[in-house]
Design a protein around this motif. Structure first.
Motif, PDB file in Angstrom:
ATOM      1  N   ASN A   1       0.853  -1.178   0.000  1.00 17.34           N
ATOM      2  CA  ASN A   1       0.000   0.000   0.000  1.00 17.34           C
ATOM      3  C   ASN A   1       0.891   1.229   0.000  1.00 17.34           C
ATOM      4  N   CYS A   2       0.830   1.991  -1.094  1.00 19.45           N
ATOM      5  CA  CYS A   2       1.724   3.140  -1.289  1.00 19.45           C
ATOM      6  C   CYS A   2       0.893   4.405  -1.480  1.00 19.45           C
ATOM      7  N   GLY A   3       0.367   4.925  -0.393  1.00 17.15           N
ATOM      8  CA  GLY A   3      -0.469   6.117  -0.496  1.00 17.15           C
ATOM      9  C   GLY A   3      -1.748   5.816  -1.241  1.00 17.15           C
ATOM     10  N   ASN A   4      -1.974   6.482  -2.361  1.00 21.16           N
ATOM     11  CA  ASN A   4      -3.179   6.255  -3.165  1.00 21.16           C
ATOM     12  C   ASN A   4      -3.025   5.121  -4.160  1.00 21.16           C
ATOM     13  N   TYR A   5      -1.943   4.385  -4.058  1.00 28.48           N
ATOM     14  CA  TYR A   5      -1.643   3.341  -5.041  1.00 28.48           C
ATOM     15  C   TYR A   5      -1.345   2.028  -4.328  1.00 28.48           C
ATOM     16  N   GLN A   6      -1.628   0.969  -5.024  1.00 27.38           N
ATOM     17  CA  GLN A   6      -1.388  -0.355  -4.470  1.00 27.38           C
ATOM     18  C   GLN A   6      -0.726  -1.237  -5.529  1.00 27.38           C
ATOM     19  N   GLU A   7       0.263  -1.998  -5.106  1.00 26.60           N
ATOM     20  CA  GLU A   7       0.904  -2.975  -5.975  1.00 26.60           C
ATOM     21  C   GLU A   7       0.828  -4.342  -5.325  1.00 26.60           C
ATOM     22  N   ILE A   8       0.548  -5.342  -6.143  1.00 24.47           N
ATOM     23  CA  ILE A   8       0.422  -6.705  -5.650  1.00 24.47           C
ATOM     24  C   ILE A   8       1.318  -7.610  -6.481  1.00 24.47           C
ATOM     25  N   GLU A   9       2.231  -8.282  -5.824  1.00 29.46           N
ATOM     26  CA  GLU A   9       3.097  -9.256  -6.473  1.00 29.46           C
ATOM     27  C   GLU A   9       2.582 -10.657  -6.159  1.00 29.46           C
TER      28      GLU A   9
END
Length: 262
Positions: A8-16
């Protein structure tokens, strides 16, 4: 075993999503884990570049500034240590001035470009890329004393400032080429081995553009809803294969899903 790391990166999300050996310790419950900063602080590897981009998206927002600082002939550093000293002195001057204006929350991250005299073999002239939070534009431009300084407000896209961060990362491949202030938040993933089934991952791999399906999977247990941006499927043969138990059979995949808040 299918493992998921959610950032969870502020207003952004990355999923590996990737496969790991069943001999690895299994995460029965989703839990936040600490990840180490890439070794030697260089940006040569894909992992280091993604860490750097997540760090930037987590800590900076609209209204913050990017700075491109160049040198004149009189101040051109002879080596990386001198360039690093210039960055630290510049940041100290900016923080001192902003403190006089009542702002104590200045944070920054920098990349020293590849240049003559470092270990990359580059013939380019040294310059510095910096992102600042909590500083005024006039202060940023006045406090660089070694040449010319250009500032711009950060521009955000569907993936935040990932494009800007990766551009900066490509500029710095030497050891100790980047760093930042001590107050930066570190991207820490939530790790789970129970988020997706094998069938769901196979469907994502076969159709990574199906944003509707991927969004439904990810948002079903989220209080915060996210909009699908893109999905990157990589095949490098290092992961244990989804369709085979042999890690060297060339059938290994990893998946990167990127999303933004609604």
């Amino acid at each position: 075993m299918i493992r998921t790391k959610k950032y969870n990166c502020g207003n952004y999300q990355e999923i590996e999503i990737f496969n790991v050996s069943p001999r690895k310790r299994k995460y029965e419950r989703a839990r936040k884990v600490k990840e180490s900063t890439p070794a030697q602080k260089n940006l040569n590897s894909k992992r280091a570049q993604r860490y750097f981009a997540r760090l930037c998206n987590l800590n900076f927002s609209e209204g913050d500034y990017s700075v491109d600082a160049t040198y004149d002939d009189a101040h051109l550093p002879a080596n990386r240590d001198e360039a690093l000293r210039d960055v630290r002195n510049y940041a100290r001057r900016v923080r001192y001035e902003m403190a006089k204006r009542g702002k104590e929350d200045v944070e920054f991250v920098y990349v020293i470009s590849n240049h003559k005299g470092d270990d990359t073999g580059s013939k380019a002239r040294c310059h510095i890329h910096i992102i600042f939070k909590g500083a005024d534009r006039d202060v940023l431009e006045k406090k660089w004393k070694a040449g010319y300084c250009n500032t711009d407000k950060l521009r955000f896209s569907e993936t935040g400032i990932t494009g800007k961060a990766l551009y900066m990362a490509r500029q710095g491949k030497s050891k100790r080429c980047w760093g930042g202030s001590l107050g930066l938040k570190k991207p820490e993933p939530i790790v789970s081995d129970r988020t997706f089934t094998r069938g769901q991952v196979e469907r994502i791999i076969n159709d990574p553009g199906d944003g509707r399906f991927i969004s439904k999977l990810i948002n079903k247990n989220n209080k915060t809803k996210y909009v699908f941006t893109d999905c990157i499927v990589e095949h490098d043969g290092r992961q244990v294969g989804f369709f085979s138990e042999d890690p060297g059979d060339g059938l290994g995949f990893s998946v990167l899903i990127r999303m933004r808040r609604e």
